[in-house]
Design an enzyme around this catalytic site. Structure first.
Site, mmCIF file in Angstrom:
data_model
loop_
_atom_site.group_PDB
_atom_site.id
_atom_site.type_symbol
_atom_site.label_atom_id
_atom_site.label_comp_id
_atom_site.label_asym_id
_atom_site.label_seq_id
_atom_site.Cartn_x
_atom_site.Cartn_y
_atom_site.Cartn_z
ATOM 1 N N ASP A 217 1.184 -0.906 0.001
ATOM 2 C CA ASP A 217 -0.076 0.475 0.419
ATOM 3 C C ASP A 217 1.037 1.744 0.342
ATOM 4 O OD1 ASP A 217 -1.726 1.807 0.660
ATOM 5 O OD2 ASP A 217 -3.270 0.173 1.624
ATOM 6 N N HIS A 292 10.729 0.580 -12.441
ATOM 7 C CA HIS A 292 10.866 -0.847 -12.681
ATOM 8 C C HIS A 292 9.825 -1.892 -12.372
ATOM 9 C CE1 HIS A 292 14.659 0.321 -14.682
ATOM 10 N NE2 HIS A 292 15.131 0.133 -13.309
#
Ligand code: NAG
Ligand code: NAG
Ligand code: NAG
Ligand code: NAG
Length: 466
Positions: A217, A292
Site C-alpha cells: 500500500d 521498474h
C-alpha cells in the site's frame, strides 16, 4: 535545527537552500544535551528484556520522569509490549530505542502515540532499534483490525530516524498535524497487502528522506491538509507506491516536492487519487523518478473507482510538474506510463510533463491517457480548462533515454501475509547515485548509553571549540 553535533552542522546547508520547505526541521536540541539533563533507563522502571514482560508501563513511567528535558532510554535487548502508549506533552525530550519491541497485545489503536510535544526525537543510536508488529498473526486470518505502530499528532520540531518499523498489523507511521519534522534513515517493511501503509503525512514543513518501504500500500504518501513537504531519496522496494490521497472534500495541499524516487514492483510510481470532492492541490513537483515492474507509472485519477464518490465537482489540481522519469512499466498496452484523468467540472491546469521517457517491459506498444488535463507534454492539451476532452495516444517505439539503472537488491519475492517478516537492516542507499543526507547513527560505532554519548559530546565540544 536538526541537532547541534558537528556532523549535522556540516549537513545543514541542503535544507536551508531548499525552496519547498518553509524553514528548518528537526529537534531544537540534541539528544546528547537532553541526556546530560536526565536519562530515564526503562530497565530502572521495570522493563525486562525477556520478550515476555510488558514494557508499556515502564516506558510510560520513564516518560513521566523524562518528558520535560531528558531521554527515555530503551537499551539493546528484546522486549514485549502488550499495552499501548499515549505519550502526551513534554518538551526537549527523546526516546532512544536501541532495543527491539515485539507486539504481544492485540488492541487496535496505536502502539505508540506521541502528541502535543515539541523538540522531540525518536531514534536508535545503533540504527538497530525496531518495532516488530508481528502483523501476520492478524493477516493470516484476513484481519486488518490490529494496531498501527507509531503515530505523531500535534508535535513540533521533531525527528524520527534510524529505526525499522516491521510488519504492522495496520499502518506503520502516521504524521498528523505536525510541523517542522524530519524523518530519515528508516526501513519500513510490511506484509504484501493493502491497508498496511508505510508513511502517511498530513502536516506542515516536513522533510522525509532516505527511507525504504516494502508493503503493498502507501510507500510515502501525502494526505490533506499538507503544505511544504519534501520527500527525497525514497526506495519503494516492492510496495503500493507513493501517492497523494485519497482526496475528498476541502482538500488543501500545496508546495509538495518528491525527488529521487525509485519504485520497484509497485502499484504505481506516483498516484494522485480522488473521486469527486473539492478543494485544491497546487505547486507540486515530481522529479527524478525511476520505475521498474510497476503496474501504473504516473497515475492522476480524478475518478478513482476504488473509493466511494465524494460530494463535489472534483479536486482542482494546478501547477503540477512531472520531470525526468525513466524506466519501464509492466504492460504499457494495458496501463501506459501516463494517465492523467481529471474531472470534467474540475479540470487540471498548468500540468507539465517533461523529460519523460518510459517504455513497456512487455509487448511493443504503450498507451497514454489524458482527460480534461491542460498544460504541456505527453498527451496533455493546451488550454485553460474551459473545454473538455479525452484522448489516448499509443506509442509504438521506445522513447530515447528510457533505460534506467536498477537497484542491486530489488526484492524478488513478496513477504506475503501469513509468516513472520524478518527485521531489515537499514540500507545506506535509497536511490541510484544519491548519497543519503546523514550517515546511519550506528555507522561504525558500538551501542552507547545516552550518558556516554553526552559525555563524549561534551568532551568533543571542549576539544573542538576551545
Ligand atoms: C489551507 O491551509 C493553509 C495552511 O496551510 C491555510 O492558511 C488556508 O487557509 C487553508 N485554505 C483553506 C481553503 O482551507
Ligand atoms: C508552481 O509550483 C512550483 C513548485 O512549488 C513553484 O516554484 C512555482 O512558483 C509555482 N508556479 C506558480 C505560477 O505558482
Ligand atoms: C534525472 O534523473 C537521473 C536519475 O534518475 C539523474 O541522474 C539526473 O541527474 C537527473 N537529471 C536532472 C536534469 O536532474
Ligand atoms: C529490498 O528488499 C529486500 C527484501 O527486504 C532486501 O533483501 C533488499 O536488500 C532490499 N534492497 C535494498 C537495497 O535494501
Amino acid at each position: 535545527m536538526r541537532s547541534f553535533s558537528l556532523f549535522s552542522l556540516l549537513s545543514l546547508s541542503p535544507l536551508l537552500v531548499n525552496g519547498q520547505l518553509s524553514g528548518t526541521v528537526g529537534p531544537l536540541s540534541s539528544s546528547s544535551s537532553k541526556a546530560s539533563t536526565k536519562t530515564c533507563d526503562v530497565t530502572d522502571y521495570g522493563a525486562v528484556a525477556d520478550k515476555k514482560t510488558d514494557i508499556g508501563d515502564a516506558i510510560s513511567q520513564a516518560w513521566d520522569d523524562c518528558s520535560n528535558g531528558g531521554v527515555v532510554y530503551i537499551p539493546p535487548g528484546d522486549y514485549a509490549m502488550s499495552t499501548w502508549l499515549k505519550l502526551s506533552g513534554g518538551k526537549a525530550s527523546a526516546i532512544q530505542l536501541d532495543g527491539i519491541i515485539y507486539r504481544t497485545g492485540s488492541d487496535g489503536g496505536n502502539m505508540f502515540m506521541i502528541e502535543h510535544s515539541s523538540d522531540f526525537e525518536f531514534f536508535s543510536s545503533t540504527s538497530k532499534g525496531a518495532i516488530q508488529g508481528l502483523g501476520y498473526e492478524f493477516h493470516k486470518d484476513g484481519s486488518l483490525s490490529g494496531p498501527r505502530l507509531l503515530r505523531f499528532y500535534d508535535v513540533q520540531d521533531f525527528s524520527v530516524h534510524d529505526i525499522a518499523l516491521v510488519d504492522s498489523p495496520a499502518f506503520h507511521l502516521s504524521v498528523d498535524t505536525c510541523t517542522n519534522g524530519e524523518l530519515y534513515n528508516m526501513a519500513v517493511r510490511g506484509g504484501d497487502s493493502g491497508g498496511l501503509d508505510g508513511i502517511d503525512v498530513w502536516s506542515e514543513n516536513i522533510w522525509v528522506h532516505d527511507v525504504e518501504v516494502t508493503n503493498k500500500d502507501e510507500c510515502v504518501t501525502v494526505k490533506s491538509p499538507a503544505k511544504n513537504i519534501l520527500v527525497e531519496n525514497i526506495y519503494c522496494n516492492w510496495s503500493g507506491g507513493c501517492a497523494m490521497g485519497s482526496l475528498g472534500a476541502d482538500t488543501n495541499i500545496s508546495d509538495i516536492t518528491y525527488r529521487n524516487v525509485y519504485t520497484w514492483k509497485s502499484n504505481q510510481m506516483y498516484m494522485i487519487k480522488s473521486n469527486g470532492g473539492s478543494g485544491t492541490v497546487e505547486n507540486v513537483v515530481l522529479e527524478n523518478f525511476i520505475g521498474h515492474g510497476n503496474s501504473y507509472s504516473l497515475d492522476i485519477d480524478g475518478a478513482w473507482s476504488s473509493m466511494d464518490t465524494v460530494d463535489g465537482d472534483g479536486v482542482q489540481l494546478t501547477n503540477i510538474t512531472v520531470r525526468n522519469w525513466t524506466g519501464g512499466e509492466e504492460n504499457g498496452a494495458e496501463r501506459g506510463p501516463v494517465k492523467v484523468v481529471c474531472a470534467e467540472k474540475a479540470p487540471c491546469t498548468e500540468i507539465t510533463i517533461e523529460d519523460f521517457a518510459m517504455w513497456t517491459e512487455s509487448g511493443d506498444s504503450q498507451s497514454n491517457t489524458c482527460e480534461n488535463a491542460f498544460g504541456s507534454g505527453s498527451c496533455l492539451q493546451e488550454g485553460d480548462g474551459s473545454s473538455t476532452y479525452s484522448t489516448a495516444v499509443t506509442d509504438t517505439a521506445a522513447p530515447s533515454g528510457y533505460s534506467a539503472t536498477t537497484m542491486a537488491e530489488d526484492l524478488t519475492t513478496a513477504f506475503g501475509t501469513d509468516a513472520s517478516i524478518p527485521i531489515p537492516t537499514i540500507p545506506t542507499t535509497f536511490y541510484p547515485g544519491a548519497t543519503p543526507y546523514s550517515a546511519l547513527a550506528g555507522a561504525g560505532s558500538a551501542a552507547a548509553t545516552p550518558a556516554a554519548t553526552a559525555a563524549a559530546a561534551s568532551r568533543m565540544r571542549r576539544r573542538t571549540w576551545h
